[in-house]
Design a protein around this motif. Sequence first.
Motif, PDB file in Angstrom:
ATOM      1  N   CYS A  81      -7.406   2.483   2.662  1.00 29.85           N
ATOM      2  CA  CYS A  81      -6.915   1.147   2.991  1.00 29.85           C
ATOM      3  C   CYS A  81      -5.837   1.240   4.073  1.00 29.85           C
ATOM      4  O   CYS A  81      -5.802   0.446   5.027  1.00 29.85           O
ATOM      5  N   LEU A  82      -4.948   2.245   3.915  1.00 31.04           N
ATOM      6  CA  LEU A  82      -3.881   2.394   4.908  1.00 31.04           C
ATOM      7  C   LEU A  82      -4.460   2.707   6.290  1.00 31.04           C
ATOM      8  O   LEU A  82      -3.989   2.206   7.308  1.00 31.04           O
ATOM      9  N   TRP A  83      -5.504   3.536   6.303  1.00 30.43           N
ATOM     10  CA  TRP A  83      -6.131   3.872   7.601  1.00 30.43           C
ATOM     11  C   TRP A  83      -6.691   2.596   8.250  1.00 30.43           C
ATOM     12  O   TRP A  83      -6.573   2.381   9.450  1.00 30.43           O
ATOM     13  N   ARG A  84      -7.265   1.757   7.402  1.00 34.08           N
ATOM     14  CA  ARG A  84      -7.813   0.514   7.957  1.00 34.08           C
ATOM     15  C   ARG A  84      -6.681  -0.331   8.540  1.00 34.08           C
ATOM     16  O   ARG A  84      -6.800  -0.916   9.620  1.00 34.08           O
ATOM     17  N   LEU A 134       0.835  -1.210   0.000  1.00 40.13           N
ATOM     18  CA  LEU A 134       0.000   0.000   0.000  1.00 40.13           C
ATOM     19  C   LEU A 134       0.868   1.257   0.000  1.00 40.13           C
ATOM     20  O   LEU A 134       0.552   2.241  -0.674  1.00 40.13           O
ATOM     21  N   LEU A 135       1.970   1.212   0.750  1.00 34.51           N
ATOM     22  CA  LEU A 135       2.838   2.400   0.786  1.00 34.51           C
ATOM     23  C   LEU A 135       3.424   2.681  -0.594  1.00 34.51           C
ATOM     24  O   LEU A 135       3.452   3.815  -1.061  1.00 34.51           O
ATOM     25  N   VAL A 136       3.886   1.626  -1.241  1.00 39.19           N
ATOM     26  CA  VAL A 136       4.481   1.832  -2.577  1.00 39.19           C
ATOM     27  C   VAL A 136       3.404   2.297  -3.560  1.00 39.19           C
ATOM     28  O   VAL A 136       3.636   3.179  -4.385  1.00 39.19           O
ATOM     29  N   LEU A 137       2.209   1.713  -3.417  1.00 37.43           N
ATOM     30  CA  LEU A 137       1.110   2.081  -4.327  1.00 37.43           C
ATOM     31  C   LEU A 137       0.740   3.547  -4.128  1.00 37.43           C
ATOM     32  O   LEU A 137       0.516   4.289  -5.093  1.00 37.43           O
ATOM     33  N   LEU A 138       0.729   3.980  -2.865  1.00 37.59           N
ATOM     34  CA  LEU A 138       0.387   5.383  -2.588  1.00 37.59           C
ATOM     35  C   LEU A 138       1.446   6.298  -3.202  1.00 37.59           C
ATOM     36  O   LEU A 138       1.131   7.286  -3.876  1.00 37.59           O
TER      37      LEU A 138
END
Length: 1968
Positions: free
Chosen positions: A1643-1646, A1619-1623
């Motif tokens: 998604c990251l917040w979840r 998710l970090l890379v995608l963001l």
Amino acid sequence: MGDDSEWMKLPIDQKCEHKLWKARLNGYEEALKLFQKIDDEKSPEWSKYLGLIKKFVTDSNAVAQLKGLEAALAYVENAHVAGNEFGSKIISLKPIIKVLPKLFESREKAVRDEAKLLAVEIYRWIRDALRPPLQNINSVQLKELEEEWVKVSAAAPKQTRFLRSQQELKAKFEQQQAVGGDGDGGDDDGEEVVPQVDAYELLEAVEILSKLPKDFYEKIEAKKWQERKEALEAVELLVKNPKLESGDYADLVKVLKKVVGKDTNVMLVALAAKCLAGLATGLRKKFGQYAGHVVPTILEKFKEKKPQVVQALQEAIDAIFLTTTLQNISEDILAVMDNKNPTIKQQTSLFIARSFRHCTPSTLPKSLLKPFCAALLKHINDSAPEVRDAGFEALGTALKVAGEKAVNPFLADVDKLKLDRIKECAEKVELVYGKKTGGAAEKKESKPVAGKTPALSGTAADKETKDAATKPGPLKKAPAAKPGGPPKKGKPAAAAGMGGAGAKGKKAPETKEIFESELSIEVCEEKAAAVLPASCIQQLDSGNWKERLACMEEFQKAVELMERSEMPCQALVRMLAKKPGWKETNFQVMQMKLHIVALIAQKGNFSKTSAQVVLDGLVDKVGDVKCGSNAKEAMTAIAEACQLPWTAEQVVAIAFSQKNPKNQSETLNWLSNAIKEFGFSGLNVKAFISNVKTALAATNPAVRTSAITLLGVMYLYVGPPLRMFFEDEKPALLSQIDAEFEKMQGQTAPAPTRGISRHSGGSGDDGEEEEQEDVANDVVDLLPRTDIGDKITAELVSKIGDKNWKIRKEGLDEVTSIINDAKFIQPNIGELPAALKSRLNDSNKILVQQTLSILQQLATAMGPNIKQHVKNLGIPVITVLGDSKNNVRAAALATVNAWAEQTGMKEWLEGEDLSEELKKENPFLRQELLGWLAEKLPTLRTVPSDLLLCVPHLYSCLEDRNGDVRKKAQDALPFFMMHLGFEKMAKATSKLKPTSKDQVLAMLEKAKANMPAKPAPAAKASSRVGGGAAPAKFQPASAFSEDSGSNTMESKPDPKKAKAGGASSKAKGVQGKKVLSKPTLKEDDDKSGPIFIMVPNGKEQRMKDEKGLKVLKWNFTTPRDEYIEQLKTQMSSCVAKWLQDEMFHADFQHHNKALAVMIEHLESEKDGVISCLDLILKWLTLRFFDTNTSVLMKALEYLKLLFNLLSQEEYHLTENEACSFIPYLILKVGEPKDVIRKDVRAILNRMCLIYPASKMFTFIMEGTKSKNSKQRAECLEELGCLVESYGMNVCQPTPGKALKEMATHIGDRDNTVRNAALNTIVTVYNVHGDQVFKLIGNLSEKDMSMLEERIKRSAKRPSAAPVRQVEEKPQRTQNISANASMLRKGPVEDMSSKLNQNRNMGGHSETSHTVPREFQLDLDEIENDNGPVKCEMPALVQHKLDDIFEPVLIPEPKIRAVSPHFDDMHSNTASTINFVISQVASGDINTSIQALAQIDEVLRQEDKAEAMSGHIDQFLIATFMQLRLIYNTHMADEKLDKDEIVKLYSCIIGSMISLFQIESLAREASTGVLKDLMHGLITLMLDSRVEDLEEGEQVIRSVNLLVVKVLEKSDQTNILSALLVLLQDSLLATASSPKFSELVMKCLWRMVRLLPETINSINLDRILLDIHNFMKVFPKEKLKQCKSEFPIRTLKTLLHTLCKLKGPKILDHLTMIDNKNESELEAHLCRVMKHSMDQTGSKADKDTEKGASRTEEKASKAKVNDILAEIFKKIGSKENTKEGLAELYEYKKKYSDADIEPFLKNSSQFFQSYVERGLRLIETEREGKGRIASSTGISPQMEGTCVPVSTHTVSSSIGNTNGEEVGPSVYLERLKILRQRCGLDNAKQEDRPPLTSLLSKPAVPTVASSTDMLHSKLSQLRESREQYQHLDLDSNQTHSSGIGTTPASPSSAAANIDDLKKRLERIKSSRK
């Protein structure tokens, strides 16, 4: 009324034609309403009614007719309008004027009267242009008309009614009405007030060739002059027709020319001249092609004195001039200028003067002014007064036209009297465009720019001019405005030699001194005595050197004090030269003397006369060891005073007239340096070249070296053409020169530092730059061109025209050899053009091709001068494009391109020739010609207005019967529109039939959308300096010579270049480099801007052409010329011109330069590279055939980078690209040089990432058939690698056939090949077992025994491969920055990159180095059997690995069915799963649905789901490939039933949900795959097209559910990382929608919310590395600039939560970050920690609270430090060690997060491990370690073996007391003890650390790649087996067995490997 209802339903236009009058009436009524409604006067609706309006008004029913009339009126008012109020622009007068004479003959008086009124009205608009068409009407009527015309007001008429499209004009007009002023002086459409209707236009062309008397050609050759006169009179009569039909006038012109040149009867000469004048006037542009032949003859004939002859010749040459351009005939004129006959000189000058009047600054560029002014300057110094006068007039005219700035540099040496005379003449000159009605002067000035032809004076306003005015409209405004407006006057000047102005013009004040008269020695002594002390003069020739030295000192002082104005330079230097002068023997005196010369030159007004006094002496001393530097200083000073060009010429001439080699070499060294300091402007290259040649031949090596150095410096300015002069030098010398040039490549010429002080401030630099621009061109002009005119004999010409084809061929062969011998030729080629032209339609096609190749040769040999032959030879080549034979057409196209390269496009597009060609209804001709235009037009910035003439024929091509013609016409449409504009193109449809018109208009609309912009200003506006404008200045040849006027000044491109190139240094580079590409004499664009131009569908079209055999298939043993030409042609539309010139240059160094540029632009122009990939690869294959190693190495370097880029971009090679590249690459694998072979192998490995390995296999297999043994051996090894990496399945067509083929090489005669074959088969054996023998079939006994022996040898270490694999891999995976290389890619690429590493690391020894990824699957199955180990080893490795990857790798989405040959080998589950998965990504929806259903079924059954283990990534890749396919292809496909798509979506989502419910499987998904999966799912959620589907809502809800499952069940480290890379990617991608990033953040917040439960299972080091990388790309400042505050909040929340959960320990997890300073992460964490410590104390404190009061915990930092310092002091002392350790233990217990690191850091390694061991012992004693161990259900002795398996911390393992060094996680055991103390169970905890505490291991790869998975599998198997054996599986423990499914880190523990070895041995032995 039944009938009524029928017609009521019809459309309006059909009602209007209905047989019932009621229906028609109703139709007219509706039409009336409709006409009033339509706003757009050009709406296609109008064209529907065009044919019907006539019927409206002639309706037989009176009632209907009345309504019809009303409708017709509305139509006329709203659609196409008529009437005098609209002006002659709107209404085409030509058809009206045609019928006027007939109307005057009408019997009806009313008609005649109306005709008269109409004639008067037309006269108002077009004035005298109306006279010729009405010459033949009744004389009385004509007289009446004349009278009426006289009365017509002289004021220009104004348009008073306007079309709808002219509403702006209307508003303007109304405003100006109020002022009562000039109605439309300034507007765009209406400014051409006076005759823009040219009489010529209104006339019908007359065909005269057929009307020539039958015996004309005999008579004209008759001996009696009367007969010749008759023949000429017949012609004279015919050419009186003012407009002639175009045709082939070559023969007629030829005989007339002969009469003018050779007839002895002057009367006939005059008559023939009149005939030529008549032809030129009647044919206009179409006569241009003959101009070059006739001009020299007429000019020579001016020797006649008789006035009537001279007058006739003048009229003829003036008329001819108007049909061509000054540029085209300049060579001929200049040739006559040196004639001895004064009358010829006079008349030529006068002709030049008259010609100049028709020019504008832009049509008279510097390149023309320079030679003309030089020649005219000789004339003004001529002894004959009439020649002088004519010269003054011509120069005056030039001054008037081009402006002083441009001409002054050439008049630098003219004395004042003459200069005044020139200026006086300039004032009297009236320019042609100046005369025409004042207001329009500026506009007229532009016309010749636009139409590129001088406007005709008087009434015969040239058709061109008219076109310029009426047709191009806005298009031409750009260049038009430029030369006109005063502020831009600099541009023509720039074009005409700013440099000159800078370098010389500004010298004007000094010029008077430049030629000082020589003074006698007495006068000099007098003058010197006046300024020097008497003693000084006396001691000059003293015998005592000291006196001479003293004299020099006084001399120097005196000079230093003198004012410039009073310094008698010549007198002083003559004193210095006085005996002993330069023969001075004392070096001190000599040094001073030389220094004084320099001083005088710097301080005084130093003339060339003075310089000549000293130069001999200076050159003599330049080689002197002691005085040399002073001599050079003096020479430099003189060069500043008298300009470098002159000084250098003198100095070099002097040096080479003497024999002293030292002087020669030092002079050349001085010159090299001087050129760098002064720049190159004005230097006489030719003079140097001859001297440099002398120097190169010198015996003294120093002289040769200096000469080569000088050449290097010259190369900086001149570029590659310099080499042409030295091509005949000895090879050794040439290679030295090449090496020097190579050194200079890429360097730029330094900016001049001297010689500019006297330039006017501003223009200095620009001036220099401009000057340099010219250099290269001058050099090409200097090339010794041979005049082959005399070799083109009548005999040769008749041979070429002979009836016997063999003799014709002989003639052509002769021509070839003449041109070859001459190399570079002058434009004079006699009768050759006509002879070659007739061969172009030879019945023998071989001769046609030979002629074409001669014409190509001719273009190269003649260079830009070939321009003058475009009309008579170039256009006939275009006709050959219509040939039915493909190869002839290809040759013709290559020829046209070769010509266009030299001439530019303007010549081709001018005039009607091209439109005439397009008119021919030959499908081949049309498609080739349109294709050519489509390729060339986009590269042009402006085009002649004549392009418009092609449009009607283009429209007919759009409707051609031949599909290819239609296609080509459609392709060309946008490029025509780009130059002509939509308006004009739409207007041109008015002549089409209504049906055609609608179709064409629709196509135009479509083309308008695809219309490319004019060549990009960034590239082109600046590039024009080097490209469009520049060529005009340097090359007579360039396509854009008209642009020279619009040249942007040199300084402008800089910023642009800087922008384009990214670095200003590059911008500077460009200025220097420009010169380099000059010599190629093509459109040398400057080098900013993209190098690859994306042409929409270009690649697809090229593939189609190749498939349809329209072009040659790229298949050859060695590349023939036609392949190279074809590639060149294809590249011209999509590769920057200057780069293409480098790529196809004859000299290999240019190829290197091109490759360097391509490497530089690779990253920045990814899309461009991919769009031209097929061409780039083809070009590289050509480089494989070069013999030069440096080019080959560079090409391979580029290929490596290229394939890396392509694999990053997930590009897949098309079949076409592969077939035209791979076979040639494989040739190079047989190179003798190791380094090249290695590179090629590396490239072959990389290719597998972008092209299926199975297809590669076929190509490599072909390579094994080569004659080159090295190639055979390397190919066999490569095959082994492929099988090893991809399994047997890679073998094509079947494993059996492939192996048989390989086995044949065991008997090869070459030892290396035999070895390679054996090794390869052993490799297969290792992977595949005994079945190999079955597949190989029968081998000879000898071969078989060799093979068995080799297998036996390798079997001695059967497990070597896998074991080595296990040993090697961990280190290797650590070396790669796994994070960087793998995060972006899915595992597929990991697999391949592993394969590459494996090849590179291991080389190719017999044992296998790669363990294919499937290995893990097999072990799995064996393990999960739980029964006895079965002997299925051979079958284990046979998975159809290729098929897994096929969907990812090959462009076609369909997957081949599994080949039947594998059925026997693929009996196990794994291969079945592989196959099913491969079908998930199928392009066929049903196949995909079935595959998904099968997988879903497996996943839903608990007992079977485990079989999917190890295939998860593979399955997810296939799934998101399918999602991508739906998104890009299926959703866009209108034919597809959308229900099918919904069904497919539900299957995908369903099977994924099933997968992500099984946690053990879900956790196998790797980061890269999860990233792509989340990308696919979020894209799907945002796809608005899905929402629009019936069940779309439902699909999106399911996706939501799925995303939640993925977030919860995946491996938490992997999903968080993904998710970090995608963001990061989505924030970087400009194309990405903000909504997308928002969902990623949600998604990251979840994930953040899940952190409290999952924190212990997360590899924090990896997550922090990802956050670090994120913050590196997005520092806080940058994040704050985001439109939304979401990103920064997300990041802060994530970090805050991590800090809250981990406390200060979070800082121990930064181990994977190499350079922490690169981001703000560490600082941020410290801030958060500090903050939370201040607030509450850390979380860990709360956990460990044991009633200790808060205050105690919050012991101030200082106090803590003191306590710790005290404790460490104790530990350090001998007596209190134990006590200290106990205290430290207690302290750490109390403050569990206290940081003791600083105290340990400075101590020795031994001390650190001592403290560590001590603490551990105390812990064991106090807490009782055994109790913990037993409570977790693991026997104590087991603890020891368990730990190393997963080396989970860097700190010493729990049970080891061997003193390993302490890492940041020392406190792990602490935590366990605390948990136990608090009554928490440690069981799970005990099992977990091996997995989760990987966090402190620095070198774990960030994304588990496929090979890592293998290791993890092995370690898991071992763990799980031990857990089964040793764990009492009570209810607490059941979880531990789940560990086996989570990817653990690769373990390098020895135990692990031993275990693996044993198991492999077991399996192997059981198999036997």
